[in-house]
Design a protein around this motif. Structure first.
Motif, PDB file in Angstrom:
ATOM      1  N   ALA A   1      32.588  -8.838  93.399  1.00  0.00           N
ATOM      2  CA  ALA A   1      32.568 -10.635  93.036  1.00  0.00           C
ATOM      3  C   ALA A   1      32.261 -10.224  91.732  1.00  0.00           C
ATOM      4  O   ALA A   1      32.894 -11.120  90.554  1.00  0.00           O
ATOM      5  CB  ALA A   1      31.468 -11.213  93.286  1.00  0.00           C
ATOM      6  N   LEU A   2      31.081  -9.732  91.405  1.00  0.00           N
ATOM      7  CA  LEU A   2      30.012  -9.857  90.097  1.00  0.00           C
ATOM      8  C   LEU A   2      30.908  -8.600  89.456  1.00  0.00           C
ATOM      9  O   LEU A   2      30.962  -8.786  87.842  1.00  0.00           O
ATOM     10  CB  LEU A   2      29.045  -9.094  90.563  1.00  0.00           C
ATOM     11  CG  LEU A   2      27.492  -9.879  90.912  1.00  0.00           C
ATOM     12  CD1 LEU A   2      26.126  -9.102  90.798  1.00  0.00           C
ATOM     13  CD2 LEU A   2      27.330 -11.294  89.838  1.00  0.00           C
ATOM     14  N   LYS A   3      31.791  -8.062  89.734  1.00  0.00           N
ATOM     15  CA  LYS A   3      32.108  -7.059  88.388  1.00  0.00           C
ATOM     16  C   LYS A   3      34.288  -7.443  88.400  1.00  0.00           C
ATOM     17  O   LYS A   3      34.413  -7.509  87.500  1.00  0.00           O
ATOM     18  CB  LYS A   3      33.170  -5.686  90.096  1.00  0.00           C
ATOM     19  CG  LYS A   3      31.895  -4.268  90.339  1.00  0.00           C
ATOM     20  CD  LYS A   3      33.222  -3.093  90.679  1.00  0.00           C
ATOM     21  CE  LYS A   3      33.705  -2.195  89.662  1.00  0.00           C
ATOM     22  NZ  LYS A   3      33.483  -1.138  90.594  1.00  0.00           N
ATOM     23  N   HIS A   4      34.470  -8.848  88.585  1.00  0.00           N
ATOM     24  CA  HIS A   4      34.913  -9.591  88.979  1.00  0.00           C
ATOM     25  C   HIS A   4      35.050 -10.086  87.918  1.00  0.00           C
ATOM     26  O   HIS A   4      35.170 -11.091  86.518  1.00  0.00           O
ATOM     27  CB  HIS A   4      35.848 -10.449  89.502  1.00  0.00           C
ATOM     28  CG  HIS A   4      36.526  -9.755  90.590  1.00  0.00           C
ATOM     29  ND1 HIS A   4      37.391  -8.757  90.345  1.00  0.00           N
ATOM     30  CD2 HIS A   4      36.819  -8.996  92.167  1.00  0.00           C
ATOM     31  CE1 HIS A   4      38.430  -7.701  91.546  1.00  0.00           C
ATOM     32  NE2 HIS A   4      37.481  -8.236  92.665  1.00  0.00           N
ATOM     33  N   TYR A   5      33.240 -10.803  87.820  1.00  0.00           N
ATOM     34  CA  TYR A   5      33.337 -11.735  87.000  1.00  0.00           C
ATOM     35  C   TYR A   5      32.710 -10.854  85.143  1.00  0.00           C
ATOM     36  O   TYR A   5      32.589 -11.198  84.282  1.00  0.00           O
ATOM     37  CB  TYR A   5      31.312 -11.554  87.468  1.00  0.00           C
ATOM     38  CG  TYR A   5      30.455 -12.624  86.752  1.00  0.00           C
ATOM     39  CD1 TYR A   5      30.719 -13.595  85.241  1.00  0.00           C
ATOM     40  CD2 TYR A   5      29.311 -13.369  87.298  1.00  0.00           C
ATOM     41  CE1 TYR A   5      30.082 -14.486  85.247  1.00  0.00           C
ATOM     42  CE2 TYR A   5      28.002 -14.525  86.723  1.00  0.00           C
ATOM     43  CZ  TYR A   5      28.700 -14.531  85.283  1.00  0.00           C
ATOM     44  OH  TYR A   5      28.613 -15.414  84.613  1.00  0.00           O
ATOM     45  N   ALA A   6      31.840  -9.604  86.166  1.00  0.00           N
ATOM     46  CA  ALA A   6      31.798  -8.474  84.385  1.00  0.00           C
ATOM     47  C   ALA A   6      33.143  -8.146  83.435  1.00  0.00           C
ATOM     48  O   ALA A   6      33.173  -8.411  82.477  1.00  0.00           O
ATOM     49  CB  ALA A   6      31.590  -7.237  84.931  1.00  0.00           C
ATOM     50  N   ARG A   7      34.306  -8.365  84.581  1.00  0.00           N
ATOM     51  CA  ARG A   7      35.288  -7.426  84.023  1.00  0.00           C
ATOM     52  C   ARG A   7      36.249  -9.407  82.899  1.00  0.00           C
ATOM     53  O   ARG A   7      36.653  -9.394  82.094  1.00  0.00           O
ATOM     54  CB  ARG A   7      37.408  -8.164  84.921  1.00  0.00           C
ATOM     55  CG  ARG A   7      36.975  -6.388  85.137  1.00  0.00           C
ATOM     56  CD  ARG A   7      37.749  -6.124  86.060  1.00  0.00           C
ATOM     57  NE  ARG A   7      37.501  -4.125  86.682  1.00  0.00           N
ATOM     58  CZ  ARG A   7      37.356  -5.026  87.921  1.00  0.00           C
ATOM     59  NH1 ARG A   7      37.624  -5.105  88.919  1.00  0.00           N
ATOM     60  NH2 ARG A   7      37.161  -3.074  88.503  1.00  0.00           N
TER      61      ARG A   7
END
Length: 292
Positions: free
Chosen positions: A158-164
């Motif tokens: 989820a954090l990786k998608h948030y970062a993107r």
């Protein structure tokens, strides 16, 4: 790039619709990823109008150098940008050395991708938000079930998608090394990543902390990230059926996530849900339709 590699495939032998070729040499200090494996070179011949059945792959040697040759469609490269998959292909296309270019068409296409214009950015933002929403929901479920390792994995995704999403909002095209891209921004998401991975609290406490931040992000970013879908929902007086929306070209890249997105938009009162009687059907069965 060595002369022998340049001469592997000339313009005349590339096939119909070819606009150019890009070459990429393996960094000997780097890892072998999903496209290079242990080949020394990757060569991508880019075509306009290439059908999926026409895409080809070839393994060969040029002198002492092993190479992989791919014929790819410009449509697939653009799709990789919108979906966020095939990150290796996108990286090699954007950063590889142009071997040959027919009438500047390859350079023009690469410039179009690099510009990451508003229509492309809006569609990619919707896709990343949908992915964020999905794994956030899975993380909550695993946490409630005390399945903390799976919850940790989902929170990290989820954090990786948030970062993107943060990169896209800055006009930056997300690539495979998302944390390296987002680190210089001194962003909230990188601090959350540190909290999840480095904090001394228990695993469950760290997960709960990040989930709380994700809940806030979901609420604050939903309208902006779903602007494309909301605009389509409000583009006509008649409410939309789910199948109608799945057939809209601008939403083709999120058709699998449309049910989840629509239900969340309704829950947050950003979209309306209405019922419509089926033309043919038994009992009181009615169709759910949506509008903004």
């Amino acid at each position: 790039m060595e002369t022998t590699i340049f001469s592997i495939l000339g313009e005349g032998k590339a096939g119909h619709g070819a606009i150019g070729a890009v070459g990429y040499r393996l960094d000997q200090a780097g890892s072998h990823d999903s496209l290079l494996h242990d080949f020394e070179f990757l060569i991508m011949v880019v075509h306009h109008g290439l059908e999926e059945t026409e895409q080809r792959i070839e393994h060969g040697m040029s002198g002492d150098s092993a190479y992989q040759l791919l014929h790819v469609s410009s449509r697939e490269i653009e799709r990789g940008i919108l979906i966020g998959d095939q990150r290796d292909s996108v990286k090699y296309f954007l950063h590889g050395e142009i071997i040959w270019d027919i009438e500047g068409k390859l350079m023009a296409f690469r410039s179009y991708i690099n510009e990451f214009g508003e229509p492309m950015k809006e569609r990619r933002k919707l896709k990343e938000f949908a992915k964020f929403l999905k794994v956030y929901g899975e993380a909550k479920r695993y946490t409630a079930e005390k399945d903390l390792l799976d919850a940790y994995y989902c929170v990290l995704q989820a954090l990786k998608h948030y970062a993107r999403l943060e990169l896209i909002e800055q006009g930056i095209l997300p690539e495979s090394s998302v944390w390296e891209q987002v680190r210089p921004l001194n962003s909230v998401v990188y601090k959350l990543f540190d909290e999840l991975t480095e904090n001394s609290e228990t695993l469950e406490q760290r997960i709960q902390l990040v989930l709380l931040a994700c809940e806030f992000t979901l609420a604050s970013k939903m309208a902006d990230c779903c602007a494309l879908l909301l605009r389509i929902l409000g583009s006509r007086k008649e409410a939309w059926g789910i199948q109608e929306l799945a057939q809209v070209q601008e939403l083709e890249h999120v058709k699998d996530e449309l049910p989840l997105l629509l239900r969340k938009l309704v829950t947050r009162s950003l979209a309306q849900e209405i019922t419509k009687a089926h033309k043919e059907g038994a009992g009181d069965s009615r169709e759910l339709r949506y509008r903004a």
